[in-house]
Scaffold this motif. Structure first.
Motif, PDB file in Angstrom:
ATOM      1  N   GLY A 165       1.813 -17.637  10.741  1.00  0.00           N
ATOM      2  CA  GLY A 165       0.455 -17.823  10.253  1.00  0.00           C
ATOM      3  C   GLY A 165       0.275 -19.021   9.344  1.00  0.00           C
ATOM      4  N   SER A 166      -0.702 -18.906   8.446  1.00  0.00           N
ATOM      5  CA  SER A 166      -1.149 -20.029   7.634  1.00  0.00           C
ATOM      6  C   SER A 166      -0.627 -19.933   6.207  1.00  0.00           C
ATOM      7  CB  SER A 166      -2.683 -20.088   7.643  1.00  0.00           C
ATOM      8  OG  SER A 166      -3.215 -18.857   7.175  1.00  0.00           O
ATOM      9  N   ARG A 200       4.692 -14.021   2.377  1.00  0.00           N
ATOM     10  CA  ARG A 200       6.078 -13.979   2.884  1.00  0.00           C
ATOM     11  C   ARG A 200       7.069 -14.205   1.758  1.00  0.00           C
ATOM     12  NH1 ARG A 200       6.402 -18.847   5.594  1.00  0.00           N
ATOM     13  NH2 ARG A 200       7.437 -19.693   3.747  1.00  0.00           N
ATOM     14  N   GLU A 201       6.832 -15.221   0.944  1.00  0.00           N
ATOM     15  CA  GLU A 201       7.778 -15.557  -0.113  1.00  0.00           C
ATOM     16  C   GLU A 201       7.702 -14.611  -1.303  1.00  0.00           C
ATOM     17  OE1 GLU A 201      10.219 -17.710   0.152  1.00  0.00           O
ATOM     18  OE2 GLU A 201       9.519 -18.086   2.199  1.00  0.00           O
ATOM     19  N   LEU A 202       6.487 -14.237  -1.690  1.00  0.00           N
ATOM     20  CA  LEU A 202       6.318 -13.401  -2.880  1.00  0.00           C
ATOM     21  C   LEU A 202       6.594 -11.928  -2.610  1.00  0.00           C
ATOM     22  CD1 LEU A 202       3.064 -14.990  -4.356  1.00  0.00           C
ATOM     23  CD2 LEU A 202       5.385 -15.190  -5.293  1.00  0.00           C
ATOM     24  N   CYS A 203       6.365 -11.483  -1.377  1.00  0.00           N
ATOM     25  CA  CYS A 203       6.446 -10.046  -1.069  1.00  0.00           C
ATOM     26  C   CYS A 203       7.398  -9.714   0.068  1.00  0.00           C
ATOM     27  CB  CYS A 203       5.050  -9.502  -0.722  1.00  0.00           C
ATOM     28  SG  CYS A 203       3.771  -9.912  -1.928  1.00  0.00           S
ATOM     29  N   SER A 204       8.013 -10.720   0.690  1.00  0.00           N
ATOM     30  CA  SER A 204       8.893 -10.507   1.856  1.00  0.00           C
ATOM     31  C   SER A 204       8.191  -9.704   2.936  1.00  0.00           C
ATOM     32  CB  SER A 204      10.197  -9.814   1.425  1.00  0.00           C
ATOM     33  OG  SER A 204      10.981 -10.670   0.634  1.00  0.00           O
ATOM     34  N   GLN A 205       6.931 -10.070   3.183  1.00  0.00           N
ATOM     35  CA  GLN A 205       6.129  -9.394   4.196  1.00  0.00           C
ATOM     36  C   GLN A 205       5.488 -10.432   5.106  1.00  0.00           C
ATOM     37  OE1 GLN A 205       5.015  -6.166   4.869  1.00  0.00           O
ATOM     38  NE2 GLN A 205       5.396  -4.935   3.053  1.00  0.00           N
ATOM     39  N   TYR A 206       5.511 -10.154   6.410  1.00  0.00           N
ATOM     40  CA  TYR A 206       4.691 -10.907   7.346  1.00  0.00           C
ATOM     41  C   TYR A 206       3.427 -10.090   7.566  1.00  0.00           C
ATOM     42  CZ  TYR A 206       8.801 -13.761   8.398  1.00  0.00           C
ATOM     43  OH  TYR A 206       9.875 -14.599   8.308  1.00  0.00           O
ATOM     44  N   ILE A 207       2.285 -10.647   7.181  1.00  0.00           N
ATOM     45  CA  ILE A 207       1.043  -9.892   7.275  1.00  0.00           C
ATOM     46  C   ILE A 207       0.095 -10.524   8.288  1.00  0.00           C
ATOM     47  CG2 ILE A 207       1.234  -9.130   4.877  1.00  0.00           C
ATOM     48  CD1 ILE A 207      -1.109 -11.125   4.288  1.00  0.00           C
ATOM     49  N   LYS A 208      -0.861  -9.738   8.727  1.00  0.00           N
ATOM     50  CA  LYS A 208      -1.946 -10.206   9.580  1.00  0.00           C
ATOM     51  C   LYS A 208      -3.207 -10.243   8.732  1.00  0.00           C
ATOM     52  CE  LYS A 208      -3.617  -7.377  12.697  1.00  0.00           C
ATOM     53  NZ  LYS A 208      -3.732  -6.592  13.943  1.00  0.00           N
ATOM     54  N   LEU A 209      -3.918 -11.374   8.770  1.00  0.00           N
ATOM     55  CA  LEU A 209      -5.145 -11.499   8.001  1.00  0.00           C
ATOM     56  C   LEU A 209      -6.320 -11.021   8.846  1.00  0.00           C
ATOM     57  CD1 LEU A 209      -4.647 -15.008   6.353  1.00  0.00           C
ATOM     58  CD2 LEU A 209      -4.271 -12.765   5.322  1.00  0.00           C
ATOM     59  N   ASP A 210      -6.886  -9.899   8.480  1.00  0.00           N
ATOM     60  CA  ASP A 210      -8.094  -9.407   9.140  1.00  0.00           C
ATOM     61  C   ASP A 210      -8.887  -8.594   8.135  1.00  0.00           C
ATOM     62  OD1 ASP A 210      -6.797  -6.952   8.932  1.00  0.00           O
ATOM     63  OD2 ASP A 210      -6.207  -6.899  11.031  1.00  0.00           O
ATOM     64  N   SER A 211      -9.908  -7.909   8.606  1.00  0.00           N
ATOM     65  CA  SER A 211     -10.797  -7.178   7.708  1.00  0.00           C
ATOM     66  C   SER A 211     -10.088  -6.034   6.996  1.00  0.00           C
ATOM     67  CB  SER A 211     -11.999  -6.627   8.496  1.00  0.00           C
ATOM     68  OG  SER A 211     -11.556  -5.803   9.562  1.00  0.00           O
ATOM     69  N   SER A 212      -8.940  -5.589   7.513  1.00  0.00           N
ATOM     70  CA  SER A 212      -8.239  -4.461   6.901  1.00  0.00           C
ATOM     71  C   SER A 212      -7.157  -4.898   5.911  1.00  0.00           C
ATOM     72  CB  SER A 212      -7.588  -3.602   8.004  1.00  0.00           C
ATOM     73  OG  SER A 212      -6.600  -4.346   8.693  1.00  0.00           O
ATOM     74  N   THR A 213      -6.992  -6.221   5.715  1.00  0.00           N
ATOM     75  CA  THR A 213      -5.955  -6.712   4.818  1.00  0.00           C
ATOM     76  C   THR A 213      -6.184  -6.203   3.399  1.00  0.00           C
ATOM     77  OG1 THR A 213      -5.727  -8.717   6.146  1.00  0.00           O
ATOM     78  CG2 THR A 213      -4.793  -8.756   3.935  1.00  0.00           C
ATOM     79  N   ASN A 214      -5.164  -5.575   2.846  1.00  0.00           N
ATOM     80  CA  ASN A 214      -5.252  -5.010   1.492  1.00  0.00           C
ATOM     81  C   ASN A 214      -4.082  -5.542   0.669  1.00  0.00           C
ATOM     82  OD1 ASN A 214      -5.493  -3.534  -0.826  1.00  0.00           O
ATOM     83  ND2 ASN A 214      -5.508  -1.526   0.162  1.00  0.00           N
ATOM     84  N   PHE A 215      -4.339  -6.583  -0.103  1.00  0.00           N
ATOM     85  CA  PHE A 215      -3.265  -7.226  -0.860  1.00  0.00           C
ATOM     86  C   PHE A 215      -2.737  -6.335  -1.978  1.00  0.00           C
ATOM     87  CE2 PHE A 215      -5.710 -10.764   0.938  1.00  0.00           C
ATOM     88  CZ  PHE A 215      -4.701 -11.467   1.557  1.00  0.00           C
ATOM     89  N   SER A 216      -3.596  -5.519  -2.572  1.00  0.00           N
ATOM     90  CA  SER A 216      -3.153  -4.673  -3.680  1.00  0.00           C
ATOM     91  C   SER A 216      -2.166  -3.610  -3.226  1.00  0.00           C
ATOM     92  CB  SER A 216      -4.363  -4.006  -4.354  1.00  0.00           C
ATOM     93  OG  SER A 216      -5.095  -3.230  -3.432  1.00  0.00           O
ATOM     94  N   SER A 217      -2.180  -3.286  -1.924  1.00  0.00           N
ATOM     95  CA  SER A 217      -1.284  -2.235  -1.428  1.00  0.00           C
ATOM     96  C   SER A 217       0.168  -2.681  -1.404  1.00  0.00           C
ATOM     97  CB  SER A 217      -1.714  -1.800  -0.021  1.00  0.00           C
ATOM     98  OG  SER A 217      -1.555  -2.863   0.912  1.00  0.00           O
ATOM     99  N   VAL A 218       0.415  -3.999  -1.405  1.00  0.00           N
ATOM    100  CA  VAL A 218       1.789  -4.496  -1.374  1.00  0.00           C
ATOM    101  C   VAL A 218       2.232  -5.055  -2.724  1.00  0.00           C
ATOM    102  CG1 VAL A 218       1.640  -5.060   1.080  1.00  0.00           C
ATOM    103  CG2 VAL A 218       1.097  -6.814  -0.609  1.00  0.00           C
ATOM    104  N   ALA A 219       1.313  -5.083  -3.700  1.00  0.00           N
ATOM    105  CA  ALA A 219       1.574  -5.778  -4.960  1.00  0.00           C
ATOM    106  C   ALA A 219       2.777  -5.231  -5.716  1.00  0.00           C
ATOM    107  CB  ALA A 219       0.332  -5.728  -5.848  1.00  0.00           C
TER     108      ALA A 219
END
Length: 446
Positions: A248-249, A256-275
């Protein structure tokens, strides 16, 4: 009887000479090439519009219009995909990113759509001669055969293969197969080298930790070795280097670097859930003060909100650094060198601090003035593009600042690309779907 599907030419235009008609035809055929060249910072020739003059006259007006609209959509998909913006992220970009974009970005997007729409609805090709339409068709076929032959038989100059583009095949692949398969393979937690995986696996971490995510930084295996050797020759202690997968972008590179997660950006993206499982929270729990610095506006990507969700309490953006130099580019913001110095000064007198910085100046297309900076780092290492030169300058600037800042005490720096430069994606010059990283230490006694 005129078709309701075609905008009628103004009488002023209909009275113009044949030369003006052909000028407009040439302009339409060149427009996608101009847009692509502007988007990726070098000259490209888009050959698909060369087929429109011959094809358009053979279809009814409504069908010709439909074909042009579909092609415009395909062209746009291809540009976005080369910017690492995948179809499943359109919802996020349209409603979250665009809604928080600065006015110049919105104006540029509006002008792009407006100009392309004008030429889509124009029936100017129907006024051209058969000889002109055949000439354009022949040129298109020759260029298509040339590109195909060079690709199939792996012959010819590499720059020529890259210069001639056909957006449709890549866009179709993106829409129907590439994006779906990538999501299934790569989304979720990763054990690939990332900053978070490093600090969690380290026996101990120094009092100062610095993470620099570099915009559009890409290297080949050979050039990364050259960069590493150059740093070592200058007395820098390089602890590790290599490559990690990206997806992705820029914002996905941050996660990826801060959370070691590959995420998909869409309407359901919830950043606080991985914080709770990200580096800022992890470092705060170990007694570090956490700082974040970026040279662009905080509302873009809603980055100030996202950073707060991730646990970056002390965030600084362009408005906080207005006294510093501004560098040109598609997103004019604080020059990387000044942003880096500003960030390092924030932690200079802290006991324990984690500094996260996101660079900006190497975002494509690169303004020519960026290549005329008085200080150029890694000048003796070949570069595949302008963005690589500017990205290396950011790295060199940070290394120099840290090397001359003994008052910081023992400091470890982790440098990594967010994604490959869009102009080099699919060029076979860089490792597929990978970005470089490098870890260094300064003023440590071990």
């Amino acid at each position: 009887m005129s078709s309701p599907f075609i905008l009628q030419e103004d009488r002023f235009f209909s009275l113009q000479s044949k030369k003006f008609v052909y000028f407009r035809c040439f302009l339409w055929m060149l427009l996608p090439s101009i847009i692509w060249s502007f988007a990726f910072g070098r000259v490209y020739i888009c050959i698909e519009p060369l087929f429109f003059p011959y094809v358009e006259k053979r279809f009814k007006p409504w069908l010709s219009l439909l074909i042009k609209i579909v092609w415009f959509f395909v062209f746009l998909v291809s540009i976005l995909a080369n910017w690492n913006i995948r179809p499943n992220a359109y919802n996020f970009y349209f409603f979250t990113v665009m809604g928080n974009s600065p006015t110049p970005v919105l104006v540029t997007c509006f002008l792009f759509v407006a100009v392309m729409s004008f030429f889509i609805f124009s029936d100017i090709y129907r006024k051209s001669s058969l000889g002109f339409r055949k000439f354009a068709l022949i040129i298109g076929i020759v260029l298509l055969v040339l590109k195909s032959a060079m690709s199939i038989f792996d012959v010819g100059p590499g720059f020529l293969r890259k210069t001639i583009i056909t957006p449709s095949p890549f866009a179709i692949k993106t829409l129907f197969s590439d994006d779906i398969s990538n999501d299934k393979i790569s989304l979720g937690k990763t054990t690939e080298p990332t900053f978070l995986n490093h600090i969690k696996g380290a026996e101990k971490t120094p009092q100062k930790m610095v993470l620099l995510v570099v915009e559009s930084w890409g290297e080949s295996h050979a050039s990364l070795v050259s960069v590493k050797k150059r740093l070592q020759r200058d007395g820098v202690k390089v602890l590790a280097s290599g490559f990690t997968d990206y997806h992705g972008s820029t914002m996905q590179g941050e996660i990826r670097e801060l959370c070691s997660q590959y995420i998909k950006l869409d309407s359901s993206t919830n950043f606080s859930s991985v914080a709770d499982n990200c580096a800022p929270t992890y470092m705060k729990n170990k007694g570090y003060e956490v700082f974040g610095v970026h040279g662009y506006q905080k509302m873009f990507y809603a980055r100030d909100t996202v950073w707060k969700h991730l646990g970056i309490d002390n965030a600084y953006f362009q408005p906080d650094m207005q006294q510093l130099n501004t560098c040109p580019g598609p997103f004019a913001g604080i020059c990387d060198e000044d942003m880096i110095s500003y960030g390092i000064d924030l932690i200079r007198h802290k006991d324990k601090a984690f500094l996260y910085m996101l660079s900006l100046s190497s975002h494509e297309p690169i303004a020519s003035s960026m290549l005329e900076a008085p200080t150029q780092y890694f000048r003796d290492i070949d570069a595949i593009g302008d963005s690589q030169i500017v990205a290396r300058n950011a790295i060199g600037s940070m290394v120099t600042t840290l090397s001359t800042s003994a008052d910081l005490g023992c400091t470890e720096a982790y440098i990594v690309g967010d994604h490959q430069p869009p102009s080099a994606v699919n060029s076979e010059q860089l490792p597929a779907n990978q970005v470089p990283y490098m870890r260094m230490s300064f003023h440590c006694n071990e």
